[in-house]
Write a protein that holds these residues in place. Structure first.
Motif, short mmCIF file in Angstrom:
data_model
loop_
_atom_site.label_atom_id
_atom_site.label_comp_id
_atom_site.label_asym_id
_atom_site.label_seq_id
_atom_site.Cartn_x
_atom_site.Cartn_y
_atom_site.Cartn_z
N PRO A 37 11.93 -5.11 8.71
CA PRO A 37 11.73 -4.06 9.71
C PRO A 37 12.21 -2.67 9.29
CG PRO A 37 13.49 -5.53 10.39
CD PRO A 37 12.86 -6.13 9.16
N ASP A 38 13.10 -2.58 8.31
CA ASP A 38 13.64 -1.28 7.91
C ASP A 38 12.89 -0.63 6.76
OD1 ASP A 38 15.62 -1.55 9.84
OD2 ASP A 38 16.96 -2.59 8.47
N ILE A 39 11.83 -1.25 6.28
CA ILE A 39 11.09 -0.73 5.13
C ILE A 39 10.04 0.28 5.61
CG2 ILE A 39 9.31 -2.51 5.09
CD1 ILE A 39 9.63 -2.61 2.04
N SER A 40 9.82 1.32 4.81
CA SER A 40 8.84 2.35 5.18
C SER A 40 7.41 1.84 4.92
CB SER A 40 9.07 3.63 4.36
OG SER A 40 8.70 3.41 3.01
N GLN A 41 6.46 2.49 5.56
CA GLN A 41 5.06 2.12 5.35
C GLN A 41 4.65 2.34 3.90
OE1 GLN A 41 2.89 4.36 8.29
NE2 GLN A 41 3.16 2.77 9.83
N ASP A 42 5.13 3.41 3.28
CA ASP A 42 4.82 3.65 1.87
C ASP A 42 5.36 2.53 0.99
OD1 ASP A 42 3.37 6.03 2.11
OD2 ASP A 42 5.21 7.23 2.17
N ALA A 43 6.55 2.03 1.30
CA ALA A 43 7.14 0.93 0.53
C ALA A 43 6.33 -0.35 0.71
CB ALA A 43 8.59 0.72 0.93
N VAL A 44 5.79 -0.57 1.90
CA VAL A 44 4.94 -1.74 2.13
C VAL A 44 3.69 -1.64 1.26
CG1 VAL A 44 3.50 -2.93 3.84
CG2 VAL A 44 5.79 -2.12 4.47
N VAL A 45 3.07 -0.46 1.25
CA VAL A 45 1.87 -0.26 0.43
C VAL A 45 2.17 -0.52 -1.04
CG1 VAL A 45 0.22 1.49 -0.37
CG2 VAL A 45 0.80 1.34 2.06
N GLN A 46 3.29 0.01 -1.52
CA GLN A 46 3.66 -0.17 -2.93
C GLN A 46 3.95 -1.63 -3.24
OE1 GLN A 46 3.33 2.09 -5.36
NE2 GLN A 46 2.47 3.30 -3.69
N HIS A 47 4.58 -2.33 -2.31
CA HIS A 47 4.86 -3.76 -2.52
C HIS A 47 3.56 -4.53 -2.76
CE1 HIS A 47 6.35 -7.83 -1.97
NE2 HIS A 47 5.38 -8.01 -1.08
N PHE A 48 2.57 -4.30 -1.92
CA PHE A 48 1.33 -5.06 -2.04
C PHE A 48 0.46 -4.61 -3.20
CE2 PHE A 48 2.60 -6.43 2.16
CZ PHE A 48 2.33 -7.79 2.07
N LYS A 49 0.67 -3.40 -3.70
CA LYS A 49 -0.05 -2.95 -4.91
C LYS A 49 0.44 -3.68 -6.14
CE LYS A 49 -1.50 1.73 -3.83
NZ LYS A 49 -1.32 3.15 -4.14
N THR A 50 1.70 -4.15 -6.11
CA THR A 50 2.30 -4.78 -7.29
C THR A 50 2.69 -6.22 -7.03
OG1 THR A 50 4.49 -3.98 -6.65
CG2 THR A 50 3.19 -2.57 -8.10
N CYS A 51 2.21 -6.81 -5.96
CA CYS A 51 2.57 -8.17 -5.59
C CYS A 51 2.09 -9.16 -6.66
CB CYS A 51 1.96 -8.50 -4.24
SG CYS A 51 2.58 -9.98 -3.49
N PRO A 52 3.00 -10.01 -7.20
CA PRO A 52 2.60 -10.94 -8.26
C PRO A 52 1.57 -11.98 -7.81
CG PRO A 52 4.97 -11.06 -7.84
CD PRO A 52 4.40 -10.08 -6.89
N GLU A 53 1.53 -12.28 -6.51
CA GLU A 53 0.57 -13.26 -6.01
C GLU A 53 -0.84 -12.71 -5.93
OE1 GLU A 53 3.40 -12.49 -4.01
OE2 GLU A 53 4.55 -14.06 -4.99
N GLY A 54 -0.98 -11.41 -6.06
CA GLY A 54 -2.28 -10.75 -5.99
C GLY A 54 -2.13 -9.45 -5.22
N THR A 55 -2.81 -8.44 -5.68
CA THR A 55 -2.65 -7.12 -5.07
C THR A 55 -3.59 -6.95 -3.89
OG1 THR A 55 -4.24 -6.11 -6.56
CG2 THR A 55 -1.94 -6.07 -7.23
N LEU A 56 -3.12 -6.19 -2.92
CA LEU A 56 -3.95 -5.74 -1.81
C LEU A 56 -3.92 -4.23 -1.86
CD1 LEU A 56 -2.69 -8.05 1.09
CD2 LEU A 56 -4.77 -8.30 -0.27
N ILE A 57 -5.07 -3.62 -1.95
CA ILE A 57 -5.14 -2.17 -2.10
C ILE A 57 -5.50 -1.53 -0.76
CG2 ILE A 57 -6.20 -0.25 -3.34
CD1 ILE A 57 -4.56 -2.12 -5.12
N PHE A 58 -4.55 -0.81 -0.22
CA PHE A 58 -4.75 -0.02 0.99
C PHE A 58 -3.76 1.11 0.94
CE2 PHE A 58 -1.74 -3.36 1.87
CZ PHE A 58 -0.74 -2.77 2.65
N ASN A 59 -3.87 2.07 1.86
CA ASN A 59 -2.95 3.19 1.83
C ASN A 59 -2.15 3.27 3.12
OD1 ASN A 59 -4.71 4.41 3.65
ND2 ASN A 59 -5.79 5.51 2.04
N GLN A 60 -1.21 4.18 3.15
CA GLN A 60 -0.31 4.30 4.29
C GLN A 60 -1.06 4.65 5.56
OE1 GLN A 60 0.71 7.47 5.84
NE2 GLN A 60 1.78 6.26 7.37
#
Length: 64
Positions: A37-60
């Motif tokens: 809950p304390d993570i920023s939306q930008d950090a969420v986007v960056q997490h999923f861009k580099t997720c080892p299980e597979g990337t999800l590409i979207f923006n803030q």
């Protein structure tokens, strides 16, 4: 590429495409947001861009 250029293992830069995320993709994103809950939306986007299980590409702005 010039035929006289030396061989290289460099890969071409892939265009950043924003495809349509599935309902399952969005549920995964929001479960991650709920678990962090304390993570920023930008950090969420960056997490999923580099997720080892597979990337999800979207923006803030899409996440808003």
């Amino acid at each position: 590429m010039n035929k006289d250029s030396p061989k290289s293992s460099a890969q071409p830069l892939q265009a950043c495409k924003h495809g349509m995320l599935t309902l399952h993709d969005w549920m995964t994103v929001f479960m991650y947001v709920d678990a962090h809950p304390d993570i920023s939306q930008d950090a969420v986007v960056q997490h999923f861009k580099t997720c080892p299980e597979g990337t999800l590409i979207f923006n803030q702005s899409t996440l808003s």
